[in-house]
Write a protein that holds these residues in place. Structure first.
Motif, mmCIF file in Angstrom:
data_model
loop_
_atom_site.group_PDB
_atom_site.id
_atom_site.type_symbol
_atom_site.label_atom_id
_atom_site.label_comp_id
_atom_site.label_asym_id
_atom_site.label_seq_id
_atom_site.Cartn_x
_atom_site.Cartn_y
_atom_site.Cartn_z
ATOM 1 N N TYR A 52 -1.251 10.045 -1.751
ATOM 2 C CA TYR A 52 -2.383 9.390 -3.472
ATOM 3 C C TYR A 52 -3.663 10.345 -3.148
ATOM 4 C CZ TYR A 52 -5.011 6.791 -6.458
ATOM 5 O OH TYR A 52 -5.550 6.302 -7.516
ATOM 6 N N THR A 53 -3.719 11.116 -3.942
ATOM 7 C CA THR A 53 -5.278 11.932 -4.277
ATOM 8 C C THR A 53 -5.801 11.495 -4.531
ATOM 9 O OG1 THR A 53 -3.318 13.912 -3.942
ATOM 10 C CG2 THR A 53 -5.670 14.157 -4.660
ATOM 11 N N TRP A 61 -9.840 3.291 -4.383
ATOM 12 C CA TRP A 61 -8.511 3.180 -2.858
ATOM 13 C C TRP A 61 -7.433 3.022 -3.436
ATOM 14 C CZ3 TRP A 61 -6.062 -1.380 -4.329
ATOM 15 C CH2 TRP A 61 -6.533 -2.125 -4.584
ATOM 16 N N SER A 62 -6.011 3.056 -2.878
ATOM 17 C CA SER A 62 -4.878 3.061 -2.755
ATOM 18 C C SER A 62 -4.030 2.257 -1.660
ATOM 19 C CB SER A 62 -4.561 4.776 -2.841
ATOM 20 O OG SER A 62 -4.511 5.171 -1.591
ATOM 21 N N TRP A 89 1.068 -1.311 5.738
ATOM 22 C CA TRP A 89 1.314 -2.228 4.457
ATOM 23 C C TRP A 89 0.593 -3.330 4.096
ATOM 24 C CZ3 TRP A 89 5.650 -0.125 2.385
ATOM 25 C CH2 TRP A 89 6.477 -0.101 3.818
ATOM 26 N N GLY A 90 -0.509 -2.552 3.157
ATOM 27 C CA GLY A 90 -1.317 -3.821 2.321
ATOM 28 C C GLY A 90 -2.452 -3.100 2.492
ATOM 29 N N LYS A 91 -2.847 -2.807 3.283
ATOM 30 C CA LYS A 91 -3.901 -1.958 3.640
ATOM 31 C C LYS A 91 -4.930 -0.544 2.734
ATOM 32 C CE LYS A 91 -6.923 0.465 7.230
ATOM 33 N NZ LYS A 91 -6.810 0.644 9.290
ATOM 34 N N LYS A 92 -5.815 -1.323 2.070
ATOM 35 C CA LYS A 92 -6.597 -0.251 1.477
ATOM 36 C C LYS A 92 -6.784 1.235 1.858
ATOM 37 C CE LYS A 92 -7.918 -4.015 -1.896
ATOM 38 N NZ LYS A 92 -9.322 -4.833 -2.572
ATOM 39 N N TYR A 93 -7.079 2.382 1.732
ATOM 40 C CA TYR A 93 -7.368 3.294 2.055
ATOM 41 C C TYR A 93 -7.832 4.051 0.805
ATOM 42 C CZ TYR A 93 -4.113 3.328 5.465
ATOM 43 O OH TYR A 93 -3.030 1.888 6.706
ATOM 44 N N THR A 98 -1.876 9.946 3.121
ATOM 45 C CA THR A 98 -0.201 10.456 2.859
ATOM 46 C C THR A 98 -0.201 8.726 4.034
ATOM 47 O OG1 THR A 98 -0.889 12.902 2.553
ATOM 48 C CG2 THR A 98 1.501 12.486 3.663
ATOM 49 N N TYR A 99 1.369 9.046 3.258
ATOM 50 C CA TYR A 99 2.450 7.538 3.343
ATOM 51 C C TYR A 99 3.876 8.100 3.446
ATOM 52 C CZ TYR A 99 -1.388 4.979 0.836
ATOM 53 O OH TYR A 99 -2.430 4.184 0.376
#
Length: 163
Positions: A52-53, A61-62, A89-93, A98-99
């Motif tokens: 996610y860019t 956030w993503s 899982w479920g944490k905002k970045y 990169t996941y």
């Protein structure tokens, strides 16, 4: 020198049999900032690298909710994620992220999959038509006609590999 070349060749072949890696596979994403950048396939798992860019100058956030799925487009079979390997899982970045997500191994003949965040998520990430090239297997042919025409003076038969 020949021994070293043979050893290097065998090492490369062993590594290529252990895993198949596809960088930047063909795909269609519902979000231009979210894409699949790599897929690794082994006999034990399938690992998707999703990126996610973050947009510049925007507070955003993503995150990925727990246990997204991969769907084999040819069969409709769904595979649920097993692990989040480099995130939670479920944490905002709040920066580009990169996941790395582990799924069960896909059958060797699986060539197109769709990634989807778990059901019930508002505005889920969906990446459809992720292309996974199928490695062509070599076949050997040996017919009586080929054997006769390809025999040497010692009576040994040459088997021809066809790609």
């Amino acid at each position: 020198m020949k021994k070293y070349l043979l050893l290097a060749f065998m090492l490369v072949m062993t590594m290529s049999l252990a895993a198949q890696t596809y960088n930047n596979p063909r795909q269609n994403s519902n979000n231009k900032r979210f894409k699949c950048i790599k897929v690794e396939r082994t006999s034990k798992s399938t690992i998707l690298y999703m990126k996610y860019t973050m947009p510049e100058g925007v507070s955003s956030w993503s995150m990925i909710e727990a246990y997204p799925t991969l769907t084999d487009e040819a069969t409709g079979k769904k595979y649920q994620a097993k692990n989040a390997l480099n995130f939670q899982w479920g944490k905002k970045y709040s920066s580009t992220a990169t996941y790395k997500i582990e799924f069960p191994p896909l059958p060797k003949n699986t060539s197109v999959v769709t990634f989807r965040e778990k059901a019930g998520v508002q505005n889920p990430f969906i990446i459809s038509n992720i292309a996974l090239p199928i490695q062509q297997q070599k076949t050997s042919t040996s017919t009586k006609q080929n054997n006769k025409s390809n025999s040497n003076n010692n009576g040994k038969t040459i088997i021809i590999n066809v790609n």
